[in-house]
Motif scaffolding. Structure first.
Motif, mmCIF file in Angstrom:
data_model
loop_
_atom_site.group_PDB
_atom_site.id
_atom_site.type_symbol
_atom_site.label_atom_id
_atom_site.label_comp_id
_atom_site.label_asym_id
_atom_site.label_seq_id
_atom_site.Cartn_x
_atom_site.Cartn_y
_atom_site.Cartn_z
ATOM 1 N N LEU A 281 0.857 -1.178 0.000
ATOM 2 C CA LEU A 281 0.000 0.000 0.000
ATOM 3 C C LEU A 281 0.894 1.229 0.000
ATOM 4 N N LYS A 282 0.873 1.970 -1.102
ATOM 5 C CA LYS A 282 1.701 3.159 -1.241
ATOM 6 C C LYS A 282 0.975 4.372 -0.660
ATOM 7 N N ALA A 283 1.731 5.236 0.007
ATOM 8 C CA ALA A 283 1.171 6.444 0.619
ATOM 9 C C ALA A 283 1.819 7.663 -0.014
ATOM 10 N N SER A 284 1.034 8.484 -0.671
ATOM 11 C CA SER A 284 1.597 9.657 -1.337
ATOM 12 C C SER A 284 1.966 10.760 -0.354
ATOM 13 N N ARG A 285 1.375 10.717 0.847
ATOM 14 C CA ARG A 285 1.661 11.757 1.834
ATOM 15 C C ARG A 285 2.396 11.203 3.053
ATOM 16 N N GLU A 286 1.724 10.397 3.868
ATOM 17 C CA GLU A 286 2.360 9.964 5.113
ATOM 18 C C GLU A 286 1.888 8.578 5.530
ATOM 19 N N VAL A 287 2.726 7.947 6.334
ATOM 20 C CA VAL A 287 2.388 6.714 7.047
ATOM 21 C C VAL A 287 2.361 7.049 8.531
ATOM 22 N N VAL A 288 1.324 6.587 9.233
ATOM 23 C CA VAL A 288 1.214 6.819 10.672
ATOM 24 C C VAL A 288 1.060 5.476 11.383
ATOM 25 N N LEU A 289 1.951 5.201 12.307
ATOM 26 C CA LEU A 289 1.847 4.007 13.136
ATOM 27 C C LEU A 289 0.972 4.317 14.342
ATOM 28 N N SER A 290 -0.113 3.566 14.485
ATOM 29 C CA SER A 290 -0.993 3.676 15.647
ATOM 30 C C SER A 290 -1.271 2.274 16.173
ATOM 31 N N SER A 291 -0.207 1.521 16.342
ATOM 32 C CA SER A 291 -0.313 0.109 16.715
ATOM 33 C C SER A 291 -0.018 -0.138 18.182
ATOM 34 N N GLY A 292 0.132 0.931 18.962
ATOM 35 C CA GLY A 292 0.299 0.782 20.397
ATOM 36 C C GLY A 292 1.734 0.661 20.840
ATOM 37 N N ALA A 293 1.904 0.593 22.144
ATOM 38 C CA ALA A 293 3.244 0.608 22.743
ATOM 39 C C ALA A 293 4.032 -0.656 22.451
ATOM 40 N N ILE A 294 3.377 -1.708 21.982
ATOM 41 C CA ILE A 294 4.069 -2.932 21.589
ATOM 42 C C ILE A 294 4.201 -2.997 20.069
ATOM 43 N N GLY A 295 3.090 -2.809 19.374
ATOM 44 C CA GLY A 295 3.081 -2.967 17.925
ATOM 45 C C GLY A 295 3.873 -1.919 17.171
ATOM 46 N N SER A 296 3.796 -0.657 17.577
ATOM 47 C CA SER A 296 4.498 0.394 16.825
ATOM 48 C C SER A 296 6.012 0.219 16.848
ATOM 49 N N PRO A 297 6.655 0.012 18.014
ATOM 50 C CA PRO A 297 8.102 -0.224 17.965
ATOM 51 C C PRO A 297 8.473 -1.511 17.255
ATOM 52 N N GLN A 298 7.635 -2.535 17.341
ATOM 53 C CA GLN A 298 7.932 -3.775 16.635
ATOM 54 C C GLN A 298 7.964 -3.543 15.125
ATOM 55 N N ILE A 299 6.974 -2.851 14.593
ATOM 56 C CA ILE A 299 6.938 -2.587 13.156
ATOM 57 C C ILE A 299 8.119 -1.709 12.748
ATOM 58 N N MET A 300 8.472 -0.727 13.563
ATOM 59 C CA MET A 300 9.607 0.120 13.233
ATOM 60 C C MET A 300 10.889 -0.704 13.143
#
Length: 569
Positions: A281-300
């Motif tokens: 999924l391509k984002a022409s503007r921004e990507v926002v991680l809202s996966s929580g205190a566990i999911g967001s750092p894991q994805i990063m």
């Protein structure tokens, strides 16, 4: 059909098993193309996660018709009826598919125990399975964020967004809003035992507090809850579902994000999995991680954004060395004292077949009774350490008792007094266990590694004992079930009790901390430092955990992020 879902969105079944939603069952206009064997879709903004912050963010962003917003939720639609009944969290918190069912690593200071950490894996995220209690925290919490360098995040800066989000049943005033999407209501059921807890606190000299989100947090009173017309009002119910009528918003469930696409130092989209199919999924503007205190750092970290040494250890190419990712983990630890009651005034004795049928009928006809209960009914915010200027412990009074949610309620009349430390000094971390995006990360909470935390928890449980010994509450008690009446009661014994029995109260935060120092992950606009077009908006950005339940604060963060992004558009 729950009353707070005036019109339930239809679903469009897509290839690969995901649900792509709009309000009338139409596919929103988000073009896609095939590159090789991978489907490539296009949008303006990708929001990863539909929890408290993600739903608020996506709902608000979609108010601008110029911005195409796609929300990716790893969990399913919120079809399970227990997701909409207030007491239903007892059925969903450890559900095999609705919850992530995380667990910490063995905690050295908790007698080597691994602590279960349920988090929502469903539309609405943890706001769909939480205890429904609406607490913002103390104004001093946010002023402290500002003092740490987070300019623009003091309480006066955040208050307009709390008010904007809130649909307060009592009406609007200087501290509350009445026109927002998130319903905040008084409890429909206020029992004699719960009232006795408030009176017990008053007997010990604490004031009665009619509003824990008012001018002062200290005191005893009734909790308010995120309920509308008797049903749970999750962040998805409040923000996403009403917005699905907009053609520029799409929500895809059962979509597990594997990594962020990084090109030339900026985020350009995400790769996600639906069943056995991989999509881009391509984002022409921004990507926002809202996966929580566990999911967001894991994805990063899976995307090559994090501590370089750890990423190299895992064999992940480093796109940006960000040492703070996964660090600074905070959570509220709770200890529970349980008592046998000498009167039939608890929920326990109503759990037989006849009692459950009566409770079901009562809720169906009146939206009252035990099925309308939140995780606690009345509570107390108090100071137990001499150096604390504001409350440092929070009590949840619960008119039932159980050794665990999984095991069910005790067979005898019983109730629980839960106490948690509000501002822990202990810090943990999130680390990858594998490069497999479906593997759960390693959670090291490191509870009670601070002497202050140990002292605070000990003094908190001692206060719980004193509350039970008051005339107001003591008249309902036969004996103490846990710890037993004959257990030692010196400070060492109380600390041992906390070590052996305590657990999370479900408020992990701060693993992608906001700030201006080198250890911070995002700036005060929630932009990831050193990476273009990438933000984080959830509990992970909190510099320090707030003094209370975290749902309201996360929704405020989503509201604020939407403003940052629309101003930048």
């Amino acid at each position: 059909m729950p009353a707070c879902e005036a019109r339930r969105p239809h679903r469009v079944k897509r290839r690969g098993g995901a649900d792509s939603l709009d309000r009338d069952g139409r596919q929103a206009d988000h073009p896609w193309r095939i590159v090789g064997r991978r489907r490539v879709e296009e949008t303006d903004v990708v929001v990863v996660g539909s929890g408290s912050a993600g739903s608020a963010l996506a709902g608000r962003l979609s108010e601008d018709p110029r911005i195409r917003v796609t929300v990716l939720e790893a969990g399913s639609r919120d079809r399970n009826p227990w997701l909409h009944v207030p007491i239903g969290y007892a059925k969903t918190m450890y559900h095999p598919t609705i919850s992530w069912n995380y667990a910490t690593e063995a905690e050295e200071e908790l007698a080597g125990r691994s602590v279960p950490w349920p988090r929502g894996r469903v539309l609405g995220g943890s706001s769909a399975i939480n205890g429904l209690i609406y607490i913002r925290g103390q104004p001093e919490d946010y002023d402290h964020w500002r003092q740490l360098g987070c300019t623009g995040w003091g309480f006066d800066d955040c208050l307009p967004y709390f008010r904007k989000a809130e649909r307060q049943e009592r009406g609007a005033d200087a501290l509350h809003g009445a026109d927002g999407p998130l319903s905040v209501t008084d409890l429909r059921e206020k029992g004699v035992l719960e009232r006795a807890f408030i009176d017990a606190a008053k007997e010990l000299g604490y004031p009665e507090n009619p509003d824990f989100n008012g001018p002062e947090q200290e005191g005893a009173g009734w909790y308010q809850v995120t309920v509308r017309n008797g049903f749970r009002c999750s962040a998805a119910t409040a923000y996403l579902k009403p917005a699905l009528k907009r053609p520029n918003l799409r929500v895809i469930t059962d979509a597990h994000v594997e990594r962020i696409l990084i090109e030339d130092g900026r985020a350009t989209g995400v790769v996600y999995r639906v069943g056995n199919q991989t999509r881009t999924l391509k984002a022409s503007r921004e990507v926002v991680l809202s996966s929580g205190a566990i999911g967001s750092p894991q994805i990063m970290m899976l995307s090559g954004l994090g501590p370089a040494a750890h990423l190299a250890e895992m064999g992940i190419e480093v796109h940006r060395d960000i040492p703070g990712v996964g660090q600074n983990l905070q959570d509220h630890l709770q200890a529970r004292l349980m008592y046998r009651a000498n009167q039939r005034v608890t929920v326990n004795e109503r759990m037989g077949l006849l009692g459950m049928a009566q409770m079901g009928a009562q809720f169906a006809m009146t939206r009252r009774g035990p099925l309308s209960f939140a995780a606690a009914t009345s509570g107390l915010f108090a100071r137990v350490l001499p150096q604390s200027a504001t409350p440092d412990v929070q009590f949840h009074f619960i008119p039932w008792s159980a050794d665990s949610v999984k095991e069910g309620l005790h067979k005898f009349p019983g109730f629980t007094v839960s106490v948690c430390q509000l501002r822990p000094e202990s810090r943990g971390e999130i680390r990858l266990a594998s490069t497999d995006p479906l593997a759960k990360p390693r959670i090291h909470a490191r509870y009670l590694t601070s002497e202050t935390d140990k002292q605070c928890m000990v003094e908190g449980v001692k206060l719980a004992k004193r509350l039970a010994e008051t005339r107001a509450l003591g008249r309902f008690i036969t004996d103490r079930y846990s710890p037993p009446e004959d257990a030692p009661e010196d400070d060492d014994a109380w600390l041992d009790f906390v070590r052996r029995t305590s657990g999370t109260i479900y408020h992990p935060t701060s693993t992608c901390r906001m700030g201006e120092d080198d250890a911070a992950v995002v700036d005060t606009q929630l932009r990831v430092k050193g990476v273009g077009n990438l933000r984080v908006a959830d509990a992970s950005i909190m510099p320090t955990v707030v003094s209370g339940n975290t749902n309201a604060g996360c929704i405020m963060i989503g509201e604020r992020c939407a403003v940052f992004m629309t101003r930048a558009a």
